[in-house]
Write a protein that holds these residues in place. Structure first.
Motif, PDB file in Angstrom:
ATOM      1  N   GLY A  35      24.165  -3.607  30.892  1.00 52.38           N
ATOM      2  CA  GLY A  35      23.387  -4.817  30.689  1.00 52.38           C
ATOM      3  C   GLY A  35      22.981  -5.096  29.264  1.00 52.38           C
ATOM      4  O   GLY A  35      22.089  -5.921  29.021  1.00 52.38           O
ATOM      5  N   GLY A  70      16.964 -14.897  30.906  1.00 56.72           N
ATOM      6  CA  GLY A  70      17.817 -13.769  31.254  1.00 56.72           C
ATOM      7  C   GLY A  70      17.689 -12.567  30.343  1.00 56.72           C
ATOM      8  O   GLY A  70      18.246 -11.508  30.637  1.00 56.72           O
ATOM      9  N   GLU A  72      15.613  -9.581  28.924  1.00 56.57           N
ATOM     10  CA  GLU A  72      14.439  -8.771  29.266  1.00 56.57           C
ATOM     11  C   GLU A  72      13.810  -8.142  28.023  1.00 56.57           C
ATOM     12  O   GLU A  72      12.591  -8.010  27.936  1.00 56.57           O
ATOM     13  CB  GLU A  72      14.843  -7.689  30.259  1.00 56.57           C
ATOM     14  CG  GLU A  72      15.371  -8.244  31.578  1.00 56.57           C
ATOM     15  CD  GLU A  72      15.988  -7.178  32.455  1.00 56.57           C
ATOM     16  OE1 GLU A  72      16.037  -6.002  32.012  1.00 56.57           O
ATOM     17  OE2 GLU A  72      16.447  -7.504  33.561  1.00 56.57           O
ATOM     18  N   ARG A 208      18.982  -6.675  26.173  1.00 55.73           N
ATOM     19  CA  ARG A 208      19.191  -6.178  27.536  1.00 55.73           C
ATOM     20  C   ARG A 208      18.704  -7.253  28.497  1.00 55.73           C
ATOM     21  O   ARG A 208      17.621  -7.816  28.305  1.00 55.73           O
ATOM     22  CB  ARG A 208      18.424  -4.877  27.765  1.00 55.73           C
ATOM     23  CG  ARG A 208      18.545  -4.318  29.181  1.00 55.73           C
ATOM     24  CD  ARG A 208      17.786  -3.015  29.334  1.00 55.73           C
ATOM     25  NE  ARG A 208      18.375  -1.961  28.527  1.00 55.73           N
ATOM     26  CZ  ARG A 208      19.422  -1.212  28.909  1.00 55.73           C
ATOM     27  NH1 ARG A 208      19.969  -1.428  30.098  1.00 55.73           N
ATOM     28  NH2 ARG A 208      19.896  -0.269  28.128  1.00 55.73           N
ATOM     29  N   SER A 210      19.330  -9.293  32.681  1.00 57.37           N
ATOM     30  CA  SER A 210      19.909  -9.338  34.018  1.00 57.37           C
ATOM     31  C   SER A 210      21.019 -10.374  34.122  1.00 57.37           C
ATOM     32  O   SER A 210      21.761 -10.399  35.105  1.00 57.37           O
ATOM     33  CB  SER A 210      18.816  -9.665  35.043  1.00 57.37           C
ATOM     34  OG  SER A 210      18.169 -10.889  34.694  1.00 57.37           O
ATOM     35  N   ASP A 212      24.606 -12.391  33.280  1.00 65.13           N
ATOM     36  CA  ASP A 212      25.949 -11.854  33.079  1.00 65.13           C
ATOM     37  C   ASP A 212      26.291 -11.857  31.595  1.00 65.13           C
ATOM     38  O   ASP A 212      25.559 -12.365  30.754  1.00 65.13           O
ATOM     39  CB  ASP A 212      26.984 -12.641  33.894  1.00 65.13           C
ATOM     40  CG  ASP A 212      27.023 -14.131  33.519  1.00 65.13           C
ATOM     41  OD1 ASP A 212      26.735 -14.474  32.356  1.00 65.13           O
ATOM     42  OD2 ASP A 212      27.341 -14.946  34.394  1.00 65.13           O
TER      43      ASP A 212
END
Length: 244
Positions: A35, A70, A72, A208, A210, A212
């Motif tokens: 990720g 998206g 993090e 990093r 979640s 794609d």
């Protein structure tokens, strides 16, 4: 007989090659690739001419990356693992080394949150915080540096000075080792310093998330574009691709 000997030699070579490849694939590099996407920016000197401007640029890009959907966590390092770039300097250890006999260590300029974003474990002490970047008076060591230069005692709280003209930095934490040169490379003694002290013109941003891979790539590019659309992206890929 000759064909049999040659076939046996080829078979043995293929077996050894596949075993070596399997062992390399299983080698722990010291960070987590899942990720994580990395973007390397080659700063244009005519756009950020001073260290203060480069520090502000990095801070603004990180802020925009953290705001992106998206994502993090986001961080920065001056020489990404497996990139082949490195910076070595003699490091004076207060009370332990003599003038002119300082050990050479790899210097990594990073942002707060770099080790957490990359999944590099914190062994003891603490990681960098935002105040460390502005104050630029602290440092982190990896386990190899501690094993080589602190065989007895604890480095936490001791002072080091990277380079003859660098500032004194207080060690606040010890991190896990990273194989920056890949599974066949050696583990080097490393000092992590706040990126506000680093003068290299290449910076690698890691995120990093979640989302794609395509979405993370777009998020990093958009964050850079919002800060300065004129800064060129040298390379952008997932850390899994870097390892491959």
């Amino acid at each position: 007989v000759a064909q049999f000997v040659m076939s046996f030699a080829l078979l043995a070579g293929a077996t050894l090659l596949s075993t070596s490849f399997r062992n390399m694939h299983r080698t722990e590099l010291g960070f987590d690739t899942e990720g994580v996407t990395a973007m390397t920016v080659a700063l244009s000197w005519d756009r950020v001419t001073t260290l203060e401007e480069r520090t502000a640029f990095t801070r603004d890009v990180l802020r925009e990356m953290e705001r992106s959907p998206g994502v993090e966590s986001a961080a920065m390092i001056n020489s990404l693992p497996l990139s082949g770039t490195r910076s070595f300097r003699p490091v004076f250890i207060e009370g332990r080394t003599e003038e002119g006999r300082e050990p050479a260590m790899a210097i990594r300029g990073v942002s707060a949150g770099y080790h957490a974003t990359m999944g590099i474990p914190l062994i003891r002490g603490r990681a960098f915080e935002s105040a460390d970047i502005d104050g630029a008076s602290t440092a982190l060591l990896n386990e190899t540096a501690v094993r080589l230069h602190w065989p007895v005692g604890d480095p936490i709280g001791e002072r080091i000075r990277p380079g003859p003209s660098g500032p004194w930095l207080t060690v606040v934490g010890v991190t896990g080792d990273v194989l920056h040169d890949g599974p066949t490379g050696e583990t080097l003694p490393e000092v992590y310093v706040p990126y506000s002290l680093e003068t290299l013109d290449a910076k690698s941003f890691v995120a990093r998330g979640s989302a794609d891979r395509a979405a993370l790539n777009a998020a990093l590019r958009d964050a850079l574009r919002r800060v300065d659309a004129g800064q060129p992206v040298r390379e952008i890929r997932s850390m899994g691709e870097w390892v491959a």
